[in-house]
Design a protein around this motif. Structure first.
Motif, short mmCIF file in Angstrom:
data_model
loop_
_atom_site.label_atom_id
_atom_site.label_comp_id
_atom_site.label_asym_id
_atom_site.label_seq_id
_atom_site.Cartn_x
_atom_site.Cartn_y
_atom_site.Cartn_z
N MET A 96 14.37 27.33 18.57
CA MET A 96 14.27 26.08 17.82
C MET A 96 14.26 26.34 16.31
O MET A 96 14.91 25.63 15.54
CB MET A 96 12.98 25.34 18.19
N ILE A 97 13.50 27.34 15.90
CA ILE A 97 13.40 27.67 14.47
C ILE A 97 14.79 28.06 13.94
O ILE A 97 15.21 27.57 12.88
CB ILE A 97 12.40 28.82 14.25
N ARG A 99 17.69 27.28 15.19
CA ARG A 99 18.57 26.12 15.23
C ARG A 99 18.28 25.16 14.08
O ARG A 99 19.19 24.55 13.52
CB ARG A 99 18.41 25.39 16.58
N ALA A 100 17.01 25.06 13.73
CA ALA A 100 16.60 24.10 12.70
C ALA A 100 16.85 24.60 11.27
O ALA A 100 17.15 23.81 10.37
CB ALA A 100 15.13 23.74 12.87
N PHE A 101 16.73 25.91 11.04
CA PHE A 101 16.74 26.42 9.67
C PHE A 101 17.95 27.29 9.32
O PHE A 101 18.24 27.47 8.13
CB PHE A 101 15.47 27.24 9.41
N GLN A 103 22.00 28.70 9.48
CA GLN A 103 23.41 28.37 9.66
C GLN A 103 24.24 29.33 8.81
O GLN A 103 23.69 30.17 8.09
CB GLN A 103 23.68 26.93 9.24
N GLU A 125 23.53 31.32 15.38
CA GLU A 125 23.62 30.24 14.39
C GLU A 125 24.53 30.59 13.22
O GLU A 125 24.72 29.77 12.32
CB GLU A 125 22.22 29.88 13.88
N ALA A 243 10.15 17.74 11.49
CA ALA A 243 11.54 17.97 11.09
C ALA A 243 12.26 18.83 12.13
O ALA A 243 13.47 18.69 12.33
CB ALA A 243 11.58 18.64 9.72
N MET A 244 11.52 19.71 12.81
CA MET A 244 12.09 20.59 13.83
C MET A 244 12.30 19.90 15.17
O MET A 244 13.12 20.35 15.98
CB MET A 244 11.19 21.81 14.05
N GLU A 245 11.57 18.84 15.44
CA GLU A 245 11.55 18.20 16.76
C GLU A 245 12.93 17.90 17.34
O GLU A 245 13.14 18.07 18.54
CB GLU A 245 10.70 16.93 16.72
N ALA A 247 15.42 19.61 17.37
CA ALA A 247 15.98 20.84 17.92
C ALA A 247 15.33 21.21 19.25
O ALA A 247 15.77 22.16 19.92
CB ALA A 247 15.80 21.99 16.93
N ARG A 248 14.29 20.47 19.64
CA ARG A 248 13.60 20.73 20.91
C ARG A 248 14.25 19.93 22.02
O ARG A 248 14.47 18.74 21.89
CB ARG A 248 12.12 20.38 20.80
#
Length: 371
Positions: A96-97, A99-101, A103, A125, A243-245, A247-248
C-alpha cells in the motif's frame, strides 16, 4: 500481451521449503521447520476458541473497518483508532505504501540486505531503489541520509532488521528523523517488536507526537503466531492513512483473521511466555557460537544469523537431509551464513546437536585432506 517491464527483472517471493515437501523428498517422518521465523509455540488457546465461534459466519463479508480489533488495538498501542491501517499481513501494508507514494521519477532508500519486499514493490511501481549496504550488520543511517534527495518519497528502516536481527536505537533514530526532509516518509518496520529486549530500543509510537513523516509497521504473524491468517497493521498520522486508504483493497482482512487477532491481543501472558522462552533460546545459540568461534549478530528478533565461514547452502543441505529446515544466507545476502528461527527447547537442542556434528565432521575431513 505485455506485462509491466519492471516485472521482468523480478522473481516471485521464494518461501522456505514446506515441511510436507521435505518429508516426501527425503523420506522423513519428522521435520523441524526453523526457516520462516514462525512462533514455535503456536498461538494463544483463545484464538482457536474465537475462530471456532466465527465459523458460522463464513458466508458474510468481514468488517472492512475492522472495528472491534481496531478499537482494542488502538487502546493497546496507545493511539487514536484512526491512526491504524490493516493489511493482509504487514507485507500488504508495504505494498500500500509503495502504491500510494512511489512512481516513476521518485526514489526510495533502504538498507541492504533487509526485508526484500520493500525493493520488490518499489520496482513494480517504477521507482528508483537506492540500497545502502549495512555497516557491521546495522543500518548505515548517515549514508542513507546522503542518499535522500528531492525525489525521495520513502525511507525504510527494518528494526529489528531481517535477516541480521540488529536494531536502530533510540538516539540514532531520533537524530536520523531530525535530518530527514519533511516530504520523506520514514517507515519503521517492527515486525519483531514483541521480542525486543534492548533497553534503548525506541518508543516509536511516542515519536508520532513529534514527527508527522513517520509510520510504524507491526504484525500478528510472528510473536502472536497467526502467520497463516495474514494480518498486520500500520500506525501513523490520521491524515496520512486517510490519504493511503484508496490503495487498500476492500475487505482485505478476513473475519477469521480479525477475531483471531483480537483474541491473541487479549492474551499478553502467552506473549510474555513466548518472549522469555525466545530469550533463553537465543542464549543457547550464542553459547554454541562462542564455543566454536562462529560470528553472529545479537538478535532482537526470534531468529539468529550465524556465519559458518563456508557456503550457507552447504549448511542448509546438511540440515535438510536430517529433517531440519533453515534459511540459507545465500538467498539473504550473507552467502556464508544461515538464518535460524529460535525454536522450542527441544528443537533448539536438536539443531545445535546437528550443527555441532556438522562442524566436527567438517574439521575431521579437513584434517584427513591435510595429511
Amino acid at each position: 500481451m505485455k506485462v509491466k517491464q519492471q516485472l521482468k527483472q523480478l522473481k516471485p517471493y521464494q518461501p522456505g521449503k514446506p515441511i510436507e515437501e521435505v518429508k516426501r523428498e527425503y523420506q522423513l517422518e519428522t521435520v523441524i521447520k526453523l526457516a520462516s521465523n514462525e512462533n514455535p509455540y503456536g498461538c494463544s488457546s483463545l484464538v482457536q476458541q474465537a475462530i471456532t465461534a466465527e465459523l458460522a459466519h463464513l458466508a458474510l463479508y468481514p468488517d472492512g473497518y475492522s472495528r472491534a480489533l481496531r478499537e482494542a488495538l488502538a487502546k493497546h498501542v496507545g493511539v487514536n483508532e484512526k491512526q491504524l491501517i490493516f493489511g493482509n499481513g504487514s507485507d500488504e501494508v508495504v505494498q500500500m505504501i509503495c502504491r500510494a507514494f512511489l512512481q516513476k521519477g521518485t526514489n526510495t532508500v533502504m538498507a541492504t540486505p533487509t526485508f526484500p519486499q520493500y525493493r520488490h514493490n518499489a520496482i513494480i511501481e517504477g521507482a528508483e531503489v537506492r540500497e545502502i549496504p549495512l555497516r557491521d550488520g546495522h543500518h548505515h543511517l548517515e549514508a542513507m541520509l546522503e542518499a535522500i534527495d528531492d525525489d525521495t518519497r520513502v525511507v525504510w528502516i527494518c528494526s529489528p532488521n531481517n535477516p541480521t536481527g540488529t536494531y536502530v536505537n533510540d538516539a540514532s533514530l531520533r537524530a536520523f528523523l531530525e535530518k530527514v526532509p519533511k516530504h520523506v516518509l520514514v517507515v519503521v518496520d517492527e515486525a519483531y517488536y514483541e521480542y525486543v529486549q534492548a533497553d534503548d530500543y525506541p518508543n516509536t509510537v511516542s515519536l508520532l507526537q513529534q514527527y508527522e513523516n513517520i509510520m510504524i509497521l507491526r504484525t500478528f504473524s510472528k510473536a502472536y503466531g497467526l502467520a497463516a491468517l495474514r494480518i498486520g497493521y500500520g500506525i501513523g498520522h490520521e491524515h496520512m492513512l486517510q490519504a493511503m486508504e484508496p490503495a487498500r483493497e476492500p475487505f482485505n482482512t478476513s473475519r477469521l483473521a480479525q477475531v483471531a487477532a483480537l483474541a491473541a491481543l487479549n492474551d499478553q501472558t502467552f506473549i510474555q511466555q513466548c518472549v522469555q522462552k525466545n530469550k533463553q533460546g537465543l542464549n543457547e545459540f550464542y553459547s554454541f557460537c562462542d564455543q566454536y568461534g562462529l560470528h553472529y549478530y545479537k538478535s532482537e528478533g526470534n531468529f539468529i544469523l550465524i556465519d559458518f565461514g563456508f557456503s550457507g547452502d552447504e549448511v542448509f543441505t546438511y540440515l535438510l537431509q536430517r529433517g531440519i529446515i533453515v534459511r540459507s544466507g545465500c538467498a539473504l545476502g550473507f552467502p556464508t551464513a544461515v538464518r535460524i528461527t529460535v525454536g522450542s527447547a527441544e528443537q533448539n537442542e536438536t539443531i545445535i546437536r546437528a550443527l555441532t556434528n556438522m562442524l566436527k565432521e567438517r574439521r575431521e575431513k579437513l584434517c584427513e585432506e591435510t595429511f
